[in-house]
Scaffold this active site. Sequence first.
Site, PDB file in Angstrom:
ATOM      1  N   ASP A   1      62.620   8.876  37.649  1.00  0.00           N
ATOM      2  CA  ASP A   1      62.612   8.289  36.307  1.00  0.00           C
ATOM      3  C   ASP A   1      63.877   7.507  35.990  1.00  0.00           C
ATOM      4  OD1 ASP A   1      60.223   8.957  35.184  1.00  0.00           O
ATOM      5  OD2 ASP A   1      60.907  10.876  34.385  1.00  0.00           O
TER       6      ASP A   1
HETATM    7  C1  GLC Z   1      61.860  14.922  35.712  1.00  0.00           C
HETATM    8  C2  GLC Z   1      60.526  14.349  35.273  1.00  0.00           C
HETATM    9  C3  GLC Z   1      59.726  13.834  36.434  1.00  0.00           C
HETATM   10  C4  GLC Z   1      60.555  12.947  37.307  1.00  0.00           C
HETATM   11  C5  GLC Z   1      61.843  13.652  37.730  1.00  0.00           C
HETATM   12  C6  GLC Z   1      62.752  12.748  38.524  1.00  0.00           C
HETATM   13  O1  GLC Z   1      61.639  16.127  36.374  1.00  0.00           O
HETATM   14  O2  GLC Z   1      59.769  15.305  34.558  1.00  0.00           O
HETATM   15  O3  GLC Z   1      58.603  13.119  35.982  1.00  0.00           O
HETATM   16  O4  GLC Z   1      59.798  12.608  38.413  1.00  0.00           O
HETATM   17  O5  GLC Z   1      62.532  14.065  36.575  1.00  0.00           O
HETATM   18  O6  GLC Z   1      63.315  11.763  37.746  1.00  0.00           O
HETATM   19  C1  GLC Z   2      65.863  11.725  31.940  1.00  0.00           C
HETATM   20  C2  GLC Z   2      66.076  12.733  33.039  1.00  0.00           C
HETATM   21  C3  GLC Z   2      64.897  12.777  33.955  1.00  0.00           C
HETATM   22  C4  GLC Z   2      63.639  12.954  33.177  1.00  0.00           C
HETATM   23  C5  GLC Z   2      63.520  11.945  32.053  1.00  0.00           C
HETATM   24  C6  GLC Z   2      62.317  12.292  31.220  1.00  0.00           C
HETATM   25  O1  GLC Z   2      65.770  10.460  32.470  1.00  0.00           O
HETATM   26  O2  GLC Z   2      67.224  12.473  33.771  1.00  0.00           O
HETATM   27  O3  GLC Z   2      65.045  13.843  34.861  1.00  0.00           O
HETATM   28  O4  GLC Z   2      62.562  12.782  34.026  1.00  0.00           O
HETATM   29  O5  GLC Z   2      64.662  11.965  31.253  1.00  0.00           O
HETATM   30  O6  GLC Z   2      62.173  11.547  30.098  1.00  0.00           O
END
Ligand code: GLC
Ligand code: GLC
Length: 811
Positions: free
Chosen positions: A483
């Site tokens: 993300d």
């Molecule tokens: C969080 C989110 C997931 C994403 C991950 C890596 O766990 O819930 O959707 O893939 O972060 O960024």
């Molecule tokens: C932030 C976190 C990531 C998560 C995302 C969800 O980017 O670092 O882990 O998946 O928020 O909105």
Amino acid sequence: MKYGYFDDDNKEYVITEPKTPYPWINYLGNKDFFSLTSNTGGGYSFYKDAKFRRLTRYRYNNVPIDDGGKYFYIKDEDTIWSPGWKPVKTKLDKYECRHGLSYTKFIGEKNGVNAEVLQFIPLDFLGEIQHVKLKNTSSKEKNIKLFSFIEWALWNAEDDMTNFQRNLNTGEVEVEDSVIYHKTEFKERRNHYAFFSVNQNINGFDTDRESFIGLYNGFESPQAVENGKASNSEAHGWSPIASHYIEVSLKPNEEKDFVFMLGYVEVDAKDKWESKSVINKKPAKEMIAKYNTKEKVENALNDLALYWDNLLGKINISSNEPKLDRMVNIWNQYQCMVTFNMSRSASFFESGIGRGMGFRDSNQDLIGFVHQIPERARERIIDIASTQFEDGSCYHQYQPLTKKGNATLGGDFNDDPLWLILSTTEYIKETGDFSILNEKVPFNNDVSKAKSLFEHLKVSFYHVVNNLGPHNLPLIGRADWNDCLNLNCFSQDPNESFQTTGNKKGKTAESLMIAGLFVVYGKEFVKLCRELHLDDEAIFAAKHINNMSEAVKNYGWDGDWFLRAYDYYGNKVGSNENEEGKIFIESQGWCSMAEIGLENGMVKKSLDSVKKYLDCDYGIVLNSPAYSKYYEEYGEISTYPIGYKENGGVFCHNNPWIMIAETILGRGDQAFEYYSKIAPSFLEEISELHKVEPYVYCQMIAGKEAHKPGEAKNSWLTGTASWNFYAITQYILGIKPDYNGLSINPCIPSEWKEFNVKRVFRGTVYNIHVKNPYKVCKGIKEIRVNGEKIESTIIPILDSNKEHKVEVIMG
Ligand code: GLC
Ligand code: GLC
């Protein structure tokens, strides 16, 4: 250092020191009504949605941490104490918190009084029971005073914490007999109320927080408890609470028990009132009557235990490693069910007022619980797929109450669609239920646009094919699984989200992770087409997969590992040419699992590079070296301090991808080493560093470049649970459901002599005994089913009326 121990026979973690390095929590409830409870009694309850139907109040970010919960106070002459240690924090003669499967039991003892508080939510019930037993262990009579305490939340948890100009006026309660009813907003649009009861007469009560606690006291020293007497206060606005006051006298050795209940009631709009301003209490009374004796409570607890035995009994292993057995048999499966129930909503790191259900998260979670609750997994798949668009893209999140996509967040996370192929094919392999593919599933929740689920899988596949970039690799969109790798969202404004900025057109940035993911789930799509005898479809799709593999080989290889991406400018990300962020885990995992370049050594090189550059004592970090400055063209990833979260942290979710890839190479020692580095039960001894619960996975452990490597955060609600379960059971232990049977192909440490797995598959019990006399990591010499040698490594589906014995010899 340890703060407790695993009691495997009772399927409990027993905490013996209340001052754990962080609150260690548990979840109560399996459907609709839930509570979170910490090892010192902190936590809260809600009905279905932690934001909109919050029953009791919780304070985030509080000092001290985890203040506010469901408390009991015991006043024994001048000593005041709590069975769960907090909030009073009087030193106890004995303290134990037993977190079990959907229940928690506190045992506290002080000055010859033993108090046990058992909390659980009976199956299919909208209330939490708190069964309190008080026993006099001294030789003289004891006259003690017991006070219960909860604080009501005014239903909408976000509003409850912010909108004081209104909320301090609205609180309303009623008290009748031993029951305190919370009816704030019942008079207007709410057709629900809550209650807190106890099954015997009380000597007093309080419902107004200030009267009970005192304006200048804390939870640790309520003035009513200090005075030894309730004031029968009635809340009008301010902060309504519920507290019972009971005088208890106990002869030596005598025990008395009390059943408290926190319940939630919904009534028909026409039946709301008993008389003017008096709420209809009939449904509450029925609930109370259901569990008003010790026997009824014990039966309900028994039913709960049977429910869990049944869920966990589908996979049961015995190896020579108790730490592994307790992960697979108990805690990892339990955590997968909790993530099914909670998604990413309510934990001690997720406030319950934030995110909805993630498209990719929910699909991935499914592989951890599909064997336990296949019917509910089926429903979940259809709910998720219903939020997809006709071109295959999808809303990134949807709301559990409405099941509609979240339009503010939108879509364009280009990995999302592919996870639907994962969840659906895993579901069919587990159950054999191909009929799900014929279900008519809406697009964007519009039933007029419904098509078969199979069509949804097809558009998922072609969404990648139709969105390729300059190197014929998949366009990343706002981000892929990571993300925080926001290659099209250039942001200089601290008030906007990195993920939704989306200010670039996005026709250049490409993801090698999606490329690998596409090859893995593309092959699954092809395999499914073949099962369905859609051969033309299969041949057509296979060409695209081939093209993708070629594109990866031509443009995605950096010499010793797979690149991570091309950015908006067409520059490499995750290359030796980069100053920072030279190598990333995700593309190594997915391109290796896809077996791209397996034949010419690329996979081996890639995984060797993971070992060399990303592995550390606490797991495999996400990227290295971590970014030390902000790169506008990479986005959020470069905002985190080095070694944390997606910037060089051990992001546990992706470690199993490498474990699985290692099993493809047959390196069982390496796969298991990675497994045991992040499996919580293996970290119990370093709890003071690790900080979070030693019985569940966390999202992130600080990486090797961090200030404090090994320190973990964000336990419980993470895709780490399902992926690790999947990796250990299906790739390391190697027992994998397939369309036509159970495939057996372990990849284990060469030292292991044997292990046993009981697997209930499509209703049939397989008792599998794997022997490893030649000390190999991988390879099968012989499989016998009920004594008969079979040629394939797939055990066919056998008669479910008896148990079947499977003997496997590795070699
Ligand atoms: C969080 C989110 C997931 C994403 C991950 C890596 O766990 O819930 O959707 O893939 O972060 O960024
Ligand atoms: C932030 C976190 C990531 C998560 C995302 C969800 O980017 O670092 O882990 O998946 O928020 O909105």
